[in-house]
Design an enzyme around this catalytic site. Structure first.
Site, PDB file in Angstrom:
ATOM      1  N   GLU A  21      -1.065  -8.557   5.546  1.00 39.27           N
ATOM      2  CA  GLU A  21      -0.765  -8.789   6.968  1.00 39.27           C
ATOM      3  C   GLU A  21      -2.018  -8.795   7.839  1.00 39.27           C
ATOM      4  O   GLU A  21      -1.954  -9.210   8.987  1.00 39.27           O
ATOM      5  CB  GLU A  21       0.258  -7.760   7.479  1.00 39.27           C
ATOM      6  CG  GLU A  21      -0.283  -6.368   7.767  1.00 39.27           C
ATOM      7  CD  GLU A  21      -0.462  -5.495   6.525  1.00 39.27           C
ATOM      8  OE1 GLU A  21      -0.262  -5.987   5.404  1.00 39.27           O
ATOM      9  OE2 GLU A  21      -0.827  -4.319   6.701  1.00 39.27           O
TER      10      GLU A  21
ATOM     11  N   CYS B  64       0.836  -1.207   0.000  1.00 41.01           N
ATOM     12  CA  CYS B  64       0.000   0.000   0.000  1.00 41.01           C
ATOM     13  C   CYS B  64       0.877   1.266   0.000  1.00 41.01           C
ATOM     14  O   CYS B  64       1.539   1.524  -0.992  1.00 41.01           O
ATOM     15  CB  CYS B  64      -0.984  -0.041   1.151  1.00 41.01           C
ATOM     16  SG  CYS B  64      -2.436   0.953   0.807  1.00 41.01           S
TER      17      CYS B  64
ATOM     18  N   HIS C 202      -3.167  -5.211   1.774  1.00 38.65           N
ATOM     19  CA  HIS C 202      -2.547  -5.489   3.083  1.00 38.65           C
ATOM     20  C   HIS C 202      -2.652  -6.969   3.442  1.00 38.65           C
ATOM     21  O   HIS C 202      -3.589  -7.353   4.162  1.00 38.65           O
ATOM     22  CB  HIS C 202      -3.271  -4.686   4.170  1.00 38.65           C
ATOM     23  CG  HIS C 202      -3.000  -3.232   4.131  1.00 38.65           C
ATOM     24  ND1 HIS C 202      -1.975  -2.652   4.834  1.00 38.65           N
ATOM     25  CD2 HIS C 202      -3.621  -2.236   3.477  1.00 38.65           C
ATOM     26  CE1 HIS C 202      -1.974  -1.353   4.614  1.00 38.65           C
ATOM     27  NE2 HIS C 202      -2.953  -1.074   3.791  1.00 38.65           N
TER      28      HIS C 202
HETATM   29  N1  GLN Z   1      -3.622   6.303   0.845  1.00 37.12           N
HETATM   30  C1  GLN Z   1      -2.364   6.053   1.490  1.00 37.12           C
HETATM   31  C2  GLN Z   1      -1.252   6.817   0.780  1.00 37.12           C
HETATM   32  O1  GLN Z   1      -1.457   7.428  -0.193  1.00 37.12           O
HETATM   33  C3  GLN Z   1      -2.050   4.565   1.532  1.00 37.12           C
HETATM   34  C4  GLN Z   1      -3.039   3.854   2.403  1.00 37.12           C
HETATM   35  C5  GLN Z   1      -2.512   2.575   2.993  1.00 37.12           C
HETATM   36  O2  GLN Z   1      -1.298   2.361   3.130  1.00 37.12           O
HETATM   37  N2  GLN Z   1      -3.421   1.742   3.428  1.00 37.12           N
HETATM   38  O3  GLN Z   1      -0.143   6.775   1.226  1.00 37.12           O
END
Ligand code: GLN
Length: 176
Positions: free
Chosen positions: A157, A61, A155
């Site tokens: 995890e 992410c 994610h």
């Molecule tokens: N929207 C976040 C970003 O731009 C990422 C979100 C996440 O890691 N769950 O960094």
């Protein structure tokens, strides 16, 4: 997840803690904040150097965003560590309320689909020739690998399924 797989995992907050690393996980969070913090804590240059030397890194992410060479319409001034020849789009699937879960076919992960949890997730908008696409959701690229660099929009995890982390541990073992 990593400890469960037999790895010795610990947090990295300072440059001195980067010695003797076999691999690095850049987790989810907020990439604009991470970008400010890596620079404030003098981690930007050492991390870029380690990535350039071929350190295995897994970004999920916001971690995927940190690994991307390019961000589509970035926040003004936002930088990434880079290394992955991709363009990512932040918050691409929508806002926090548009978070969702989906079962994905994931290349290189055996044992059936991987349950993927997307939380204000990015997608990969464009990937270079050396980038292997491992999974897609809604037709969008959400997992990639380029040599020792692995990244997912979601994610793994949070589901208790260790298979994506196992893939990363195997990448580390293969290179050692
Ligand atoms: N929207 C976040 C970003 O731009 C990422 C979100 C996440 O890691 N769950 O960094």
């Amino acid at each position: 997840m990593l400890t469960e797989l037999g790895a010795h995992a610990y947090g990295i907050r300072r440059p001195t803690e980067l010695a003797h690393l076999d691999g690095l996980v850049i987790p989810g969070g907020e990439s604009t904040t991470m970008d400010k913090l890596v620079r404030a804590f003098d981690l930007y240059d050492p991390l870029r150097a380690l990535i350039a030397e071929g350190l295995p890194v897994y970004g999920s992410c916001a971690g995927m965003i940190m690994l991307a060479d390019r961000i589509a319409e970035p926040r003004p001034g936002q930088q990434t560590l880079g290394g992955l020849d991709v363009t990512v789009r932040r918050n691409a699937f929508g806002r926090q309320v548009d978070s969702f879960e989906e079962d994905l076919d994931f290349a290189g992960v055996d044992g059936g689909p991987v349950r993927a949890v997307f939380i204000r997730a990015p997608w990969v908008e464009e990937a270079g020739d050396g980038v292997q696409v491992l999974a897609r959701a809604a037709g969008r690229i959400v997992a990639v690998r380029q040599g020792p660099l692995l990244a997912t929009s979601f994610h793994p995890e949070v589901t208790g399924d260790t298979r994506v982390h196992e893939l990363f541990v195997d990448i580390i073992k293969d290179g050692s």
